[in-house]
Design a protein around this motif. Structure first.
Motif, PDB file in Angstrom:
ATOM      1  N   SER A   1      -5.674   3.808   0.760  1.00 13.07           N
ATOM      2  CA  SER A   1      -4.413   4.504   0.960  1.00 13.07           C
ATOM      3  C   SER A   1      -4.509   4.309  -1.800  1.00 13.07           C
ATOM      4  CB  SER A   1      -3.186   3.220   0.550  1.00 13.07           C
ATOM      5  OG  SER A   1      -3.283   3.187   1.964  1.00 13.07           O
ATOM      6  N   MET A   2      -3.753   5.661  -1.838  1.00 14.71           N
ATOM      7  CA  MET A   2      -3.032   5.448  -2.847  1.00 14.71           C
ATOM      8  C   MET A   2      -1.972   5.912  -3.330  1.00 14.71           C
ATOM      9  SD  MET A   2      -6.130   8.439  -2.770  1.00 14.71           S
ATOM     10  CE  MET A   2      -5.531   9.994  -1.974  1.00 14.71           C
ATOM     11  N   PRO A   3      -1.998   5.246  -5.151  1.00 17.00           N
ATOM     12  CA  PRO A   3      -0.590   5.885  -5.055  1.00 17.00           C
ATOM     13  C   PRO A   3       0.231   6.668  -4.216  1.00 17.00           C
ATOM     14  CG  PRO A   3      -1.779   5.216  -7.363  1.00 17.00           C
ATOM     15  CD  PRO A   3      -2.514   5.436  -6.017  1.00 17.00           C
ATOM     16  N   ASP A   4      -0.200   7.888  -4.461  1.00 20.43           N
ATOM     17  CA  ASP A   4       0.311   8.893  -3.705  1.00 20.43           C
ATOM     18  C   ASP A   4       0.402   9.275  -1.865  1.00 20.43           C
ATOM     19  OD1 ASP A   4      -1.678   9.522  -3.955  1.00 20.43           O
ATOM     20  OD2 ASP A   4      -0.656  11.840  -5.014  1.00 20.43           O
ATOM     21  N   LEU A   5      -0.487   8.301  -1.653  1.00 25.70           N
ATOM     22  CA  LEU A   5      -0.901   8.734   0.177  1.00 25.70           C
ATOM     23  C   LEU A   5      -0.981   7.160   0.898  1.00 25.70           C
ATOM     24  CD1 LEU A   5      -2.160  11.142   2.286  1.00 25.70           C
ATOM     25  CD2 LEU A   5      -3.906  10.493   1.253  1.00 25.70           C
ATOM     26  N   VAL A   6      -0.535   6.560   1.608  1.00 27.22           N
ATOM     27  CA  VAL A   6      -0.792   6.262   2.722  1.00 27.22           C
ATOM     28  C   VAL A   6      -1.931   6.762   3.753  1.00 27.22           C
ATOM     29  CG1 VAL A   6      -0.168   4.042   4.682  1.00 27.22           C
ATOM     30  CG2 VAL A   6       1.508   4.618   1.394  1.00 27.22           C
ATOM     31  N   LYS A   7      -3.194   5.634   4.051  1.00 27.61           N
ATOM     32  CA  LYS A   7      -3.833   5.774   5.234  1.00 27.61           C
ATOM     33  C   LYS A   7      -4.267   4.787   5.365  1.00 27.61           C
ATOM     34  CE  LYS A   7      -8.257   8.521   5.071  1.00 27.61           C
ATOM     35  NZ  LYS A   7      -8.955   9.703   4.090  1.00 27.61           N
ATOM     36  N   LEU A   8      -4.022   4.877   6.739  1.00 22.48           N
ATOM     37  CA  LEU A   8      -4.741   3.836   7.756  1.00 22.48           C
ATOM     38  C   LEU A   8      -5.674   4.406   8.764  1.00 22.48           C
ATOM     39  CD1 LEU A   8      -3.755   1.490   9.585  1.00 22.48           C
ATOM     40  CD2 LEU A   8      -1.540   2.777  10.869  1.00 22.48           C
ATOM     41  N   SER A   9      -6.725   3.170   8.840  1.00 21.98           N
ATOM     42  CA  SER A   9      -8.100   3.624   9.415  1.00 21.98           C
ATOM     43  C   SER A   9      -7.943   2.330  11.036  1.00 21.98           C
ATOM     44  CB  SER A   9      -8.715   3.441   9.039  1.00 21.98           C
ATOM     45  OG  SER A   9     -10.291   3.523   9.349  1.00 21.98           O
ATOM     46  N   ILE A  10      -7.958   2.922  11.781  1.00 22.92           N
ATOM     47  CA  ILE A  10      -8.288   2.347  13.040  1.00 22.92           C
ATOM     48  C   ILE A  10      -9.482   2.995  13.758  1.00 22.92           C
ATOM     49  CG2 ILE A  10      -7.073   2.151  15.253  1.00 22.92           C
ATOM     50  CD1 ILE A  10      -4.172   2.289  14.112  1.00 22.92           C
TER      51      ILE A  10
ATOM     52  N   GLY B   1       3.581  10.100  -0.232  1.00 27.12           N
ATOM     53  CA  GLY B   1       4.308   8.810  -0.993  1.00 27.12           C
ATOM     54  C   GLY B   1       3.476   7.566   0.134  1.00 27.12           C
ATOM     55  N   GLY B   2       3.152   6.813  -1.358  1.00 22.93           N
ATOM     56  CA  GLY B   2       2.104   5.487  -1.216  1.00 22.93           C
ATOM     57  C   GLY B   2       3.229   4.447  -1.184  1.00 22.93           C
ATOM     58  N   PHE B   3       2.808   3.772  -1.236  1.00 17.83           N
ATOM     59  CA  PHE B   3       3.534   2.178  -0.685  1.00 17.83           C
ATOM     60  C   PHE B   3       5.275   2.244  -1.299  1.00 17.83           C
ATOM     61  CE2 PHE B   3      -0.813  -0.103   0.322  1.00 17.83           C
ATOM     62  CZ  PHE B   3       0.084   0.310   2.273  1.00 17.83           C
ATOM     63  N   VAL B   4       6.345   1.747  -1.255  1.00 18.03           N
ATOM     64  CA  VAL B   4       7.472   1.273  -2.066  1.00 18.03           C
ATOM     65  C   VAL B   4       6.739   0.370  -2.769  1.00 18.03           C
ATOM     66  CG1 VAL B   4       9.222   2.569  -0.577  1.00 18.03           C
ATOM     67  CG2 VAL B   4       8.684  -0.221   0.135  1.00 18.03           C
ATOM     68  N   GLU B   5       7.554   0.039  -4.004  1.00 21.27           N
ATOM     69  CA  GLU B   5       8.196  -1.179  -4.825  1.00 21.27           C
ATOM     70  C   GLU B   5       7.660  -2.409  -3.878  1.00 21.27           C
ATOM     71  OE1 GLU B   5       7.429  -2.763  -8.793  1.00 21.27           O
ATOM     72  OE2 GLU B   5       6.928  -0.921  -8.056  1.00 21.27           O
ATOM     73  N   GLY B   6       7.221  -3.439  -4.590  1.00 12.78           N
ATOM     74  CA  GLY B   6       7.215  -4.744  -3.201  1.00 12.78           C
ATOM     75  C   GLY B   6       6.336  -4.075  -2.620  1.00 12.78           C
ATOM     76  N   VAL B   7       5.466  -3.408  -1.928  1.00  9.82           N
ATOM     77  CA  VAL B   7       4.308  -3.231  -0.740  1.00  9.82           C
ATOM     78  C   VAL B   7       3.055  -2.883  -1.210  1.00  9.82           C
ATOM     79  CG1 VAL B   7       4.137  -2.452   1.096  1.00  9.82           C
ATOM     80  CG2 VAL B   7       6.427  -3.069   0.632  1.00  9.82           C
ATOM     81  N   SER B   8       2.061  -3.781  -0.925  1.00  5.36           N
ATOM     82  CA  SER B   8       0.757  -4.084  -1.437  1.00  5.36           C
ATOM     83  C   SER B   8       0.117  -4.009  -0.127  1.00  5.36           C
ATOM     84  CB  SER B   8       0.777  -4.404  -2.386  1.00  5.36           C
ATOM     85  OG  SER B   8       0.551  -5.508  -2.350  1.00  5.36           O
ATOM     86  N   LEU B   9      -1.786  -3.657  -0.444  1.00  4.05           N
ATOM     87  CA  LEU B   9      -2.450  -4.631   0.467  1.00  4.05           C
ATOM     88  C   LEU B   9      -2.105  -6.174   0.887  1.00  4.05           C
ATOM     89  CD1 LEU B   9      -5.113  -1.814  -0.542  1.00  4.05           C
ATOM     90  CD2 LEU B   9      -3.702  -1.468   1.290  1.00  4.05           C
TER      91      LEU B   9
ATOM     92  N   ALA C   1       4.166   5.460 -14.355  1.00  2.10           N
ATOM     93  CA  ALA C   1       3.555   5.172 -12.928  1.00  2.10           C
ATOM     94  C   ALA C   1       3.720   3.817 -12.310  1.00  2.10           C
ATOM     95  CB  ALA C   1       2.230   5.595 -13.145  1.00  2.10           C
ATOM     96  N   GLN C   2       2.137   3.173 -12.912  1.00  2.00           N
ATOM     97  CA  GLN C   2       1.885   1.472 -12.050  1.00  2.00           C
ATOM     98  C   GLN C   2       2.324   0.713 -13.425  1.00  2.00           C
ATOM     99  OE1 GLN C   2       1.800   0.688  -8.771  1.00  2.00           O
ATOM    100  NE2 GLN C   2       2.276   3.696  -8.591  1.00  2.00           N
ATOM    101  N   GLY C   3       2.776   0.865 -14.554  1.00  2.00           N
ATOM    102  CA  GLY C   3       2.518   0.168 -15.568  1.00  2.00           C
ATOM    103  C   GLY C   3       0.845   0.053 -16.117  1.00  2.00           C
ATOM    104  N   GLY C   4       0.929  -1.245 -17.279  1.00  2.00           N
ATOM    105  CA  GLY C   4      -0.046  -1.035 -17.494  1.00  2.00           C
ATOM    106  C   GLY C   4      -0.691  -1.811 -18.524  1.00  2.00           C
TER     107      GLY C   4
END
Length: 557
Positions: free
Chosen positions: A378-387, A318-326, A38-41
């Motif tokens: 956004s979540m690990p399995d979803l990108v959610k943009l609010s404008i 689908g969440g952000f790909v590896e290396g991309v974050s908020l 998953a995300q490591g931890g």
């Protein structure tokens, strides 16, 4: 009992496992491979689910190196675990940290698990199924799903009408790659990776079906493909439309539906009348098309475009790909989940060709005085943009237009971020601004000093206590002259009052204490104290390093 503190690590997840009954090796390794897949931890062994520390079983050895060896020997590929012993009151706890693995990790007996949050918000390990592997590999950019050949598809699954739509986009869009004009069907499909030729036969790729496939073929072979368009008025649904057509048609369909919702407000600037949409048209196009390009086509769930009263929500599976974050959306290099699809949209002129579409979305929202786009949900399995779709700040728009006219160039996104933040927070230091600019403190300070030199901001103080406000000219352009005078005038009064309050509580104060209290440099704090002595507010005792100050108990003569 308080939960144990985390070790210094970049991993995201935390898991607790009880060791009252001596957790067996298989269950321990299952939990760790679930984290790594998953995300490591960090897994805390000896802690109950509610965070209560109960400690390790008495049979656990004092030397934890054997645990790391056990994990490496019982996983494939070998999982490297960092094991640390921690003491919490009378109990020992093992903190076992694993990083997110680019490869799918299995237990040596073939068991593959991944960690997820269940419907109750609790972590659980669930089977990692083969059809989910493609999404995992795409997250690490090890696999381009959009360029894969569709086993059961033929060129007969292409829709001639969608192909003509594709040619029309190439011909009419000024941003498209004009080298595609005039190509034969076979040449065009090869150039855009819509087909792959093997043994003289053309085979459609997933990208080919998505762009120009027949709707019935897409339903059958790409069942995850779906787009929803919704307009909500509170809880009342005004529009709820869905489509599984080819992306070329969906782009036009979404543009047409959005025109009825994306109303404009107008204002006059000199001799010109300027219309300001609820969402800038270029930013809207970029946000929607990015969702179509970056969605995970192996996951179920639609791309959703939902207009609400005060905001527009755009989400994609689908969440952000590896290396991309908020924390690095504005600064990271472009990392598309579906490179072939992203390249096709760029060549068709449907998204920004430089790959900096997020910058465009930010810029085109901020320059109208609206809040920055928000990806926080956004979540690990979803990108959610609010404008935000709130009314534009017309005074801010005028100020931006005037400054752009003066500089003869558009203001960059970094400048707009600083101006917006200073307008909302009134005063900020470079360290305060660094996180919003997604850069280091040094770079943030350099940018804000440049704005001060240009007359858009004003610097106050020096050293670590240096902070910035909008300049008087900007406040004047915003029609908020009183706001600047109020904060500039209150600042010295506030410092004097803070020092007096400190003296009432503590009896005396030294220069370095005043500097910390008022967030000033020692020299500036000394100047404030000297003025208070001259005004008769406080009394100086001693000299140099022994100097301290007390409140004056008698009125000055």
């Amino acid at each position: 009992m308080k939960s144990p503190s985390l070790p210094k690590t970049e991993t995201l997840e935390v898991e607790f496992k009880s060791d009252r009954d001596c957790l067996n090796d298989d269950d321990l390794i299952e939990a760790l491979i679930g984290l790594a897949n998953a995300q490591g931890g960090t897994l805390y062994l000896g802690v109950e689910n509610d965070g209560t520390v109960t400690g390790l079983h008495r049979s656990r050895p004092a030397d934890f190196r054997s645990v790391a060896a056990l994990v490496a020997n019982r996983t494939f590929p070998s999982l490297q675990a960092h094991v640390e012993s921690q003491q919490h009151q009378q109990h020992r706890v093992a903190a076992i940290t694993v990083q997110r693995s680019p490869d799918i990790v299995a237990r040596s007996d073939g068991l593959v698990k991944r960690r997820r949050m269940n419907a109750h918000g609790q972590p659980e390990c669930v089977p990692f199924l083969p059809h989910e592997y493609a999404s995992r590999r795409a997250d690490f950019q090890m696999f381009d799903m959009s360029s894969e050949v569709m086993a059961d598809a033929t060129v007969a699954d292409f829709d001639p009408l969608q192909r003509e739509r594709l040619r029309a986009v190439i011909a009419n869009n000024p941003r498209s790659d004009k080298s595609l004009v005039g190509l034969t069907d076979e040449q065009l499909e090869g150039a855009l990776c819509l087909t792959v030729t093997r043994a003289g036969t053309r085979h459609p790729t997933l990208l080919g079906l998505l762009l120009i496939g027949r709707t019935d073929s897409l339903r059958r072979m790409v069942p995850t493909h779906e787009v929803l368009f919704q307009v909500l008025d509170g809880t009342r649904v005004k529009v709820n439309e869905g489509s599984r057509a080819a992306l070329i048609e969906i782009v036009e369909w979404l543009d047409l539906l959005s025109r009825g919702v994306n109303t404009e407000q107008e204002f006059n600037e000199g001799l010109f009348r300027i219309g300001i949409a609820r969402v800038d048209v270029d930013a809207l196009r970029e946000a929607i098309n990015n969702a179509l390009v970056h969605r995970d086509y192996a996951r179920r769930g639609p791309v959703r475009v939902c207009w609400q009263k005060d905001d527009l929500i755009i989400s994609n599976p689908g969440g952000f790909v590896e290396g991309v974050s908020l924390a690095n959306l504005l600064t990271t290099e472009p990392r598309p989940r579906n490179p072939a699809l992203a390249d096709a949209f760029k060549r068709l002129g449907l998204v920004d060709r430089t790959g900096r579409g997020v910058d465009m979305i930010y810029t085109n929202m901020l320059r109208f005085g609206r809040p920055a786009p928000d990806y926080a949900q956004s979540m690990p399995d979803l990108v959610k943009l609010s404008i935000s779709t709130e009314a534009a700040d017309l005074a801010f728009v005028r100020m931006v237009l005037q400054e752009e006219a003066r500089q003869k160039s558009a203001l960059p996104v970094e400048t707009l971020l600083v101006l917006t933040a200073l307008r909302e927070a009134r005063r900020l230091s470079a360290s305060d601004m660094a996180s919003q600019l997604q850069t280091g403190v040094g770079q943030a300070a350099k940018l804000m000093e440049a704005l001060a030199e240009s007359g858009l901001a004003r610097a106050h103080g020096s050293g670590r206590s240096r902070y910035f406000t909008l300049s008087p000219a900007v406040y004047r352009n915003l029609g908020q002259q009183v706001e600047y005078v109020r904060q500039a005038a209150f600042e010295p009064i506030q410092r004097v009052q803070m020092i007096k309050n400190y003296l009432r509580e503590n009896g005396q104060i030294r220069r370095h204490e005043a500097a910390d209290l008022c967030q000033l440099s020692p020299r500036e704090a000394g100047a404030v104290l000297e003025r208070m002595v001259k005004n008769g507010d406080i009394v100086l005792h001693g000299v140099r390093k022994t100097a301290f100050y007390t409140l004056r108990t008698e009125p000055p003569v």
